[in-house]
Design a protein around this motif. Structure first.
Motif, mmCIF file in Angstrom:
data_model
loop_
_atom_site.group_PDB
_atom_site.id
_atom_site.type_symbol
_atom_site.label_atom_id
_atom_site.label_comp_id
_atom_site.label_asym_id
_atom_site.label_seq_id
_atom_site.Cartn_x
_atom_site.Cartn_y
_atom_site.Cartn_z
ATOM 1 N N GLU A 8 0.807 -1.216 0.000
ATOM 2 C CA GLU A 8 0.000 0.000 0.000
ATOM 3 C C GLU A 8 0.846 1.275 0.000
ATOM 4 O O GLU A 8 0.751 2.096 -0.908
ATOM 5 C CB GLU A 8 -0.922 -0.011 1.222
ATOM 6 N N MET A 10 4.237 3.816 0.015
ATOM 7 C CA MET A 10 5.551 3.869 -0.617
ATOM 8 C C MET A 10 6.506 4.501 0.393
ATOM 9 O O MET A 10 6.816 5.684 0.321
ATOM 10 C CB MET A 10 5.471 4.667 -1.917
ATOM 11 N N TYR A 19 10.917 7.523 -7.166
ATOM 12 C CA TYR A 19 9.620 8.042 -7.630
ATOM 13 C C TYR A 19 9.654 9.566 -7.725
ATOM 14 O O TYR A 19 9.193 10.156 -8.700
ATOM 15 C CB TYR A 19 8.515 7.587 -6.670
ATOM 16 N N GLY A 52 -3.378 11.043 -1.471
ATOM 17 C CA GLY A 52 -2.238 10.216 -1.888
ATOM 18 C C GLY A 52 -1.305 11.040 -2.768
ATOM 19 O O GLY A 52 -0.908 10.611 -3.852
ATOM 20 N N CYS A 53 -0.931 12.220 -2.262
ATOM 21 C CA CYS A 53 -0.224 13.219 -3.097
ATOM 22 C C CYS A 53 1.216 12.847 -3.394
ATOM 23 O O CYS A 53 1.841 13.436 -4.277
ATOM 24 C CB CYS A 53 -0.261 14.582 -2.412
ATOM 25 N N ASP A 75 -0.691 12.361 2.413
ATOM 26 C CA ASP A 75 -0.065 11.069 2.117
ATOM 27 C C ASP A 75 0.406 10.482 3.448
ATOM 28 O O ASP A 75 0.670 11.205 4.403
ATOM 29 C CB ASP A 75 1.143 11.249 1.171
ATOM 30 N N ALA A 76 0.508 9.157 3.483
ATOM 31 C CA ALA A 76 0.931 8.501 4.728
ATOM 32 C C ALA A 76 2.419 8.177 4.726
ATOM 33 O O ALA A 76 2.920 7.635 5.716
ATOM 34 C CB ALA A 76 0.111 7.228 4.941
ATOM 35 N N LEU A 104 -5.391 7.332 4.897
ATOM 36 C CA LEU A 104 -6.796 7.145 4.531
ATOM 37 C C LEU A 104 -7.203 5.718 4.871
ATOM 38 O O LEU A 104 -6.430 4.794 4.565
ATOM 39 C CB LEU A 104 -7.002 7.353 3.027
ATOM 40 N N ASN A 120 -4.198 10.965 -7.930
ATOM 41 C CA ASN A 120 -3.532 10.321 -9.066
ATOM 42 C C ASN A 120 -2.767 9.099 -8.575
ATOM 43 O O ASN A 120 -1.898 9.210 -7.694
ATOM 44 C CB ASN A 120 -2.552 11.301 -9.733
ATOM 45 N N SER A 121 -3.112 7.938 -9.127
ATOM 46 C CA SER A 121 -2.361 6.705 -8.844
ATOM 47 C C SER A 121 -2.392 6.277 -7.386
ATOM 48 O O SER A 121 -1.437 5.682 -6.898
ATOM 49 C CB SER A 121 -0.891 6.853 -9.281
ATOM 50 N N HIS A 125 -3.340 1.316 -5.053
ATOM 51 C CA HIS A 125 -2.536 0.975 -3.872
ATOM 52 C C HIS A 125 -3.395 0.520 -2.690
ATOM 53 O O HIS A 125 -2.884 -0.113 -1.769
ATOM 54 C CB HIS A 125 -1.738 2.204 -3.402
#
Ligand SMILES: C[S@@+](CC[C@H](N)C(=O)[O-])C[C@H]1O[C@@H](n2cnc3c(N)ncnc32)[C@H](O)[C@@H]1O
Length: 221
Positions: A8, A10, A19, A52-53, A75-76, A104, A120-121, A125
């Motif tokens: 899940e 990254m 990335y 999920g930025c 984002d986590a 989330l 986005n994307s 995940h």
């Protein structure tokens, strides 16, 4: 081909660095041009959430394309957010783009609702795709715009390998591997339509927008 989930978050340093430094010019500029077709600048409300930025490339592009907007990315992954904050500083956008660390579902953001929710994307995940659609509902209000782009699962592994060669051939091995696994973890349009029906978001449009991307967009009634 059956969907194969991938990890899940990254969180790895190497993965995040690769990335953050990867060349997403083509898909991310397509994201923005489709977004501007869907939500013309003059009609867009000022508050945008990016779920999920990651390293904030989409946040920065949205801020540049919509000069009156303020963007809250979430984002986590701490590593991704560190790269994102650095990119925002370098772009001189700290006054309009803020990143928040959060997982989330149930993430707390500065605003209860947003004029536009983008992502986005992230979808492919999530262990449960409904997490994204429930968060979209929770963070929106009537009239909010929704703009979610994600990968499209190819028909078989051979086609997935072909897409990796075509679009990621010159990237480091870690990115090629991630892209391959992401393609296998992505959803098909009919699966996304089912998710939207379950989330009471069936009025959103699902469209294939490239040989490897699908788009979900529209407004909350
Ligand atoms: C493929 S990256 C996309 C990043 C960014 N949206 C972009 O387009 O460059 C997916 C991101 O979603 C984050 N993510 C995955 N699951 C999450 C969750 N449940 N809550 C918050 N972030 C999550 C990952 O840490 C990663 O940074």
């Amino acid at each position: 081909m059956k969907r194969v989930p991938e990890p899940e978050l990254m969180e790895g340093q190497e993965q995040s660095r690769a990335y953050a430094h990867a060349d997403f010019e083509e898909p991310h500029s397509r994201f923005l041009s489709l977004m501007q077709d869907t939500f013309p600048v003059r009609e867009a409300g000022p508050w945008v959430a990016d779920l999920g930025c990651g390293a904030a490339d989409i946040c920065i592009r949205v801020a540049r394309a919509y000069p009156h907007c303020r963007i809250h990315g979430v984002d986590a992954s701490r590593a991704m957010l560190d790269y994102g904050r650095q990119a925002i500083r370098e772009a001189g956008l700290e006054d309009r783009v803020q990143l928040h660390s959060g997982y989330l579902p149930g993430v707390t953001l500065p605003r209860r609702s947003y004029d536009t929710i983008v992502s986005n994307s992230l979808l492919h995940h999530l262990p449960d795709p409904m997490i994204l659609w429930r968060e979209v509902r929770r963070l929106s209000r009537p009239g909010s715009g929704v703009f979610v782009m994600d990968l499209l699962r190819p028909g078989d592994r051979r086609r997935a390998r072909e897409l990796v060669r075509t679009y990621c051939g010159d990237e480091p091995e870690i990115l090629r591997r991630d892209f391959y696994h992401s393609l296998l973890a992505a959803y098909r349009p009919n699966e996304v339509s089912d998710q939207l029906r379950k989330a009471d978001l069936a009025h959103l449009e699902v469209r294939i927008v490239s040989d490897r991307h699908l788009l979900v967009c529209g407004r909350i009634p």
